[in-house]
Structure formats: structure tokens, C-alpha cells
Design a protein around this motif. Structure first.
Motif, mmCIF file in Angstrom:
data_model
loop_
_atom_site.group_PDB
_atom_site.id
_atom_site.type_symbol
_atom_site.label_atom_id
_atom_site.label_comp_id
_atom_site.label_asym_id
_atom_site.label_seq_id
_atom_site.Cartn_x
_atom_site.Cartn_y
_atom_site.Cartn_z
ATOM 1 N N LEU A 53 2.360 5.331 -19.623
ATOM 2 C CA LEU A 53 1.457 6.300 -19.000
ATOM 3 C C LEU A 53 0.008 5.836 -19.053
ATOM 4 O O LEU A 53 -0.742 5.982 -18.078
ATOM 5 N N ALA A 54 -0.410 5.265 -20.173
ATOM 6 C CA ALA A 54 -1.774 4.753 -20.293
ATOM 7 C C ALA A 54 -2.019 3.637 -19.290
ATOM 8 O O ALA A 54 -3.092 3.558 -18.667
ATOM 9 N N ALA A 55 -1.014 2.762 -19.108
ATOM 10 C CA ALA A 55 -1.145 1.660 -18.154
ATOM 11 C C ALA A 55 -1.218 2.183 -16.723
ATOM 12 O O ALA A 55 -2.002 1.683 -15.904
ATOM 13 N N ILE A 56 -0.413 3.195 -16.403
ATOM 14 C CA ILE A 56 -0.435 3.772 -15.057
ATOM 15 C C ILE A 56 -1.775 4.443 -14.779
ATOM 16 O O ILE A 56 -2.339 4.314 -13.680
ATOM 17 N N LEU A 57 -2.300 5.161 -15.761
ATOM 18 C CA LEU A 57 -3.602 5.807 -15.584
ATOM 19 C C LEU A 57 -4.693 4.779 -15.315
ATOM 20 O O LEU A 57 -5.599 5.009 -14.508
ATOM 21 N N PHE A 58 -4.601 3.621 -15.981
ATOM 22 C CA PHE A 58 -5.548 2.541 -15.748
ATOM 23 C C PHE A 58 -5.455 2.055 -14.300
ATOM 24 O O PHE A 58 -6.467 1.828 -13.638
ATOM 25 N N GLY A 59 -4.222 1.917 -13.806
ATOM 26 C CA GLY A 59 -4.035 1.489 -12.423
ATOM 27 C C GLY A 59 -4.564 2.514 -11.431
ATOM 28 O O GLY A 59 -5.246 2.158 -10.458
ATOM 29 N N LEU A 60 -4.281 3.784 -11.676
ATOM 30 C CA LEU A 60 -4.776 4.846 -10.788
ATOM 31 C C LEU A 60 -6.303 4.887 -10.761
ATOM 32 O O LEU A 60 -6.911 5.224 -9.743
ATOM 33 N N GLY A 61 -6.911 4.521 -11.894
ATOM 34 C CA GLY A 61 -8.366 4.520 -11.962
ATOM 35 C C GLY A 61 -9.022 3.501 -11.051
ATOM 36 O O GLY A 61 -10.225 3.599 -10.757
ATOM 37 N N HIS A 62 -8.247 2.516 -10.575
ATOM 38 C CA HIS A 62 -8.786 1.492 -9.678
ATOM 39 C C HIS A 62 -8.728 1.903 -8.206
ATOM 40 O O HIS A 62 -9.322 1.235 -7.358
ATOM 41 N N LEU A 63 -8.005 2.982 -7.895
ATOM 42 C CA LEU A 63 -7.824 3.367 -6.500
ATOM 43 C C LEU A 63 -9.132 3.686 -5.765
ATOM 44 O O LEU A 63 -9.294 3.291 -4.604
ATOM 45 N N PRO A 64 -10.085 4.400 -6.384
ATOM 46 C CA PRO A 64 -11.340 4.661 -5.661
ATOM 47 C C PRO A 64 -12.057 3.384 -5.224
ATOM 48 O O PRO A 64 -12.601 3.323 -4.112
ATOM 49 N N ALA A 65 -12.056 2.356 -6.082
ATOM 50 C CA ALA A 65 -12.708 1.091 -5.723
ATOM 51 C C ALA A 65 -11.947 0.398 -4.598
ATOM 52 O O ALA A 65 -12.563 -0.165 -3.672
ATOM 53 N N VAL A 66 -10.614 0.438 -4.664
ATOM 54 C CA VAL A 66 -9.802 -0.187 -3.620
ATOM 55 C C VAL A 66 -10.003 0.524 -2.286
ATOM 56 O O VAL A 66 -10.008 -0.110 -1.220
ATOM 57 N N ALA A 67 -10.193 1.842 -2.339
ATOM 58 C CA ALA A 67 -10.366 2.634 -1.118
ATOM 59 C C ALA A 67 -11.619 2.242 -0.346
ATOM 60 O O ALA A 67 -11.712 2.485 0.861
ATOM 61 N N THR A 68 -12.586 1.646 -1.021
ATOM 62 C CA THR A 68 -13.802 1.188 -0.325
ATOM 63 C C THR A 68 -13.575 -0.127 0.418
ATOM 64 O O THR A 68 -14.429 -0.556 1.188
ATOM 65 N N ILE A 69 -12.414 -0.762 0.169
ATOM 66 C CA ILE A 69 -12.127 -2.065 0.779
ATOM 67 C C ILE A 69 -11.092 -1.952 1.889
ATOM 68 O O ILE A 69 -11.292 -2.456 2.999
ATOM 69 N N ILE A 70 -9.966 -1.272 1.581
ATOM 70 C CA ILE A 70 -8.897 -1.113 2.571
ATOM 71 C C ILE A 70 -8.374 0.310 2.521
ATOM 72 O O ILE A 70 -8.573 1.012 1.531
ATOM 73 N N PRO A 71 -7.685 0.757 3.600
ATOM 74 C CA PRO A 71 -7.111 2.112 3.601
ATOM 75 C C PRO A 71 -6.060 2.261 2.499
ATOM 76 O O PRO A 71 -5.308 1.324 2.206
ATOM 77 N N ILE A 72 -6.015 3.435 1.889
ATOM 78 C CA ILE A 72 -5.033 3.707 0.850
ATOM 79 C C ILE A 72 -3.720 4.144 1.488
ATOM 80 O O ILE A 72 -3.630 5.210 2.097
ATOM 81 N N THR A 73 -2.708 3.308 1.392
ATOM 82 C CA THR A 73 -1.361 3.632 1.845
ATOM 83 C C THR A 73 -0.444 3.631 0.617
ATOM 84 O O THR A 73 -0.866 3.290 -0.492
ATOM 85 N N THR A 74 0.804 3.995 0.826
ATOM 86 C CA THR A 74 1.756 3.976 -0.292
ATOM 87 C C THR A 74 1.869 2.575 -0.878
ATOM 88 O O THR A 74 1.895 2.399 -2.100
ATOM 89 N N LEU A 75 1.920 1.566 -0.017
ATOM 90 C CA LEU A 75 2.031 0.189 -0.481
ATOM 91 C C LEU A 75 0.789 -0.236 -1.261
ATOM 92 O O LEU A 75 0.894 -0.886 -2.309
ATOM 93 N N VAL A 76 -0.377 0.143 -0.755
ATOM 94 C CA VAL A 76 -1.628 -0.184 -1.448
ATOM 95 C C VAL A 76 -1.667 0.490 -2.813
ATOM 96 O O VAL A 76 -2.088 -0.108 -3.813
ATOM 97 N N MET A 77 -1.205 1.737 -2.873
ATOM 98 C CA MET A 77 -1.186 2.459 -4.147
ATOM 99 C C MET A 77 -0.234 1.789 -5.136
ATOM 100 O O MET A 77 -0.574 1.606 -6.308
#
Length: 262
Positions: free
Chosen positions: A195-219
Motif C-alpha cells: 500500500l505504501a508503494a502504491i501510494l507513492f506511485g499515485l503521488g506521481h500522477l499529477p506530475a505525469v498529467a502535465t506531460i501526457i493525458p492520464i489514461t488507464t495505461l498511463v496510470m
């Protein structure tokens, strides 16, 4: 009251996290240079950076204190720093986990690079077309900046994610399933780790969203690639202590942010 945590260890961790926060500034400032140029800052930039560093210092003071308190209750900790605080030699303790820590750190980086290069990037190009190339066009800070940033990953992120978040989740899980001596069971530790590792990954989504569209695959890509190392580091934290996880994380970041840039 003074026996709640080892205050010498607390200050060693807190000072290290504060220095690491400053060390990562050249790396983050280059990554955010385009965004910063477009901002109309209400206060001078140096003052803003100073305030952010101080804010981070306060955050890590709280997370370090609570993390040490929770870790003590669930049987985890910082064996190397504890020995140093007692005035003992910690060399043998470091030798015991150094090879596996470095090895797992390098393995994590190789898995991340391999999965991204041979699985996710081709899939993203098929799904998003030319938009997927934006991931490869992002700024790659110089190796020396990546080296400094690696201290933030190895020290600050491990304090936040392993010492605090994983310890908190494991402690909460101990109310559901615990051993005879009141410690979390192995399955609870694994759940807290993942769970801690997943939360770390989810925390990167806002930064990724500034580069490419957030899709299921991107997530999936973002969460998985950032979780691979985290799960390994969490296992090291449970088995060998926080310092082992720190060395593994630092080793992985050296490969990802230094060697891959050279």
C-alpha cells in the motif's frame, strides 16, 4: 517521556532529510523551469524557495517523530543509527545488509528501465500516438543534479514512505491481525508495504498529467514503475532496518538519474 524515541537518532534523520531537501533543488528547478517562467510569483523567488524548504523541514520533523514512535511499537527501526547513537561501531551491521541493499536497488532500476522500454512505451505509442513521445522529450537534468537528487530519494522519501507511511499502515493493521506479542503479522507487513508503494506511485500522477493525458495505461505504468522499487525497499526496511532501504533506494536512483544520463 524522553524514552519515547531516541532523540539522537531523530535529529540525525531530520537533519539528513533537511539537507536532502536542499540537495534536490537543482534537479527540481530544472524540471520545473518552463512552468516557473510562466508564473507570476507574489513574492521573490528566493524567499519562496526558502519557505518551501522550511515547510519541508517541518513536515519531515513530524513524519520522523511519528515514524520512529510507530516503528518502535511494531518492532521496526534504525539499527545502524541506534548503534551510532550509543557510541558503538555500526560497521558490521552495515556489512550485513550492504550487498543485498545495493543489489536490490540495482535490480529495481533494471526492472523499471526494462518494463518501460520494452512494454509500456510501445503500448503508449500505440494508444496515444505522438503524444506518448512527450515522456521522452522531458528535460533530463545533468548527472550531477541527479546525483544530488538521489540523496532525497534515499533519505527523505524513505523517511516519509517507509518509516512513517509503512509503519503507520502496519501499526493500524496490527489491530486487525497481530502476533502473540502484539506485533503485526507478516501478511500485515506485506499489505502495508504494498500500500505504501502504491501510494507513492499515485503521488506521481499529477506530475505525469502535465506531460501526457492520464489514461488507464498511463496510470498503471506510473503506479507500477514507482511501486517496484518501493516494495523491495519496504521488505528491506522490515528485515534489516531503515538504513538498508535507504541504501537500496539511493542505489536505484543512481542508476536511473545518474548512469542513465551519462
Amino acid at each position: 517521556m524522553k524514552n519515547i524515541i531516541n532523540w539522537r537518532v531523530f535529529f540525525m534523520l531530520w537533519i539528513a532529510s533537511f539537507i536532502a531537501t536542499i540537495a534536490i533543488l537543482p534537479y527540481t528547478l530544472e524540471l520545473q523551469s518552463g512552468v516557473l517562467e510562466q508564473l507570476d510569483l507574489p513574492i521573490p523567488f528566493p524567499i519562496l524557495i526558502t519557505l518551501q524548504v522550511l515547510q519541508s523541514g517541518l513536515l519531515f520533523a513530524v513524519c520522523t517523530f511519528l515514524g520512529m514512535l510507530l516503528a518502535k511499537r511494531i518492532g521496526l527501526g534504525t539499527p545502524v543509527l541506534d548503534a551510532i547513537a550509543r557510541g558503538e561501531s555500526a560497521l558490521n551491521k552495515v556489512r550485513a545488509f550492504l550487498p543485498i541493499s545495493i543489489g536490490l536497488g540495482i535490480l529495481a532500476s533494471v526492472l523499471i528501465i526494462g518494463l518501460d522500454t520494452y512494454i509500456f512505451q510501445p503500448a503508449l505509442i500505440q494508444e496515444l500516438g505522438e503524444k506518448a513521445n512527450a515522456l521522452n522529450l522531458t528535460i533530463q537534468p545533468a548527472a550531477w543534479k541527479g546525483f544530488l537528487a538521489s540523496f532525497y530519494g534515499g533519505i527523505a522519501e524513505e523517511i516519509l514512505l517507509r518509516l512513517f507511511v509503512m509503519s503507520l499502515l502496519a501499526w493500524l493493521g496490527s489491530f486487525i491481525n497481530k502476533t502473540k506479542d502484539g506485533k503485526p503479522t507478516n501478511i500485515i507487513f506485506w499489505m502495508a508495504n504494498i500500500l505504501a508503494a502504491i501510494l507513492f506511485g499515485l503521488g506521481h500522477l499529477p506530475a505525469v498529467a502535465t506531460i501526457i493525458p492520464i489514461t488507464t495505461l498511463v496510470m498503471i505504468r506510473t503506479v507500477l514503475l514507482n511501486s517496484i522499487g518501493g516494495i523491495m525497499f519496504g521488505w528491506l526496511y522490515q528485515k534489516h532496518g531503515l538504513e538498508s532501504a535507504m541504501i537500496a533506494h539511493f542505489s536505484a536512483d543512481i542508476v536511473l538519474h545518474v548512469l542513465m544520463v551519462l
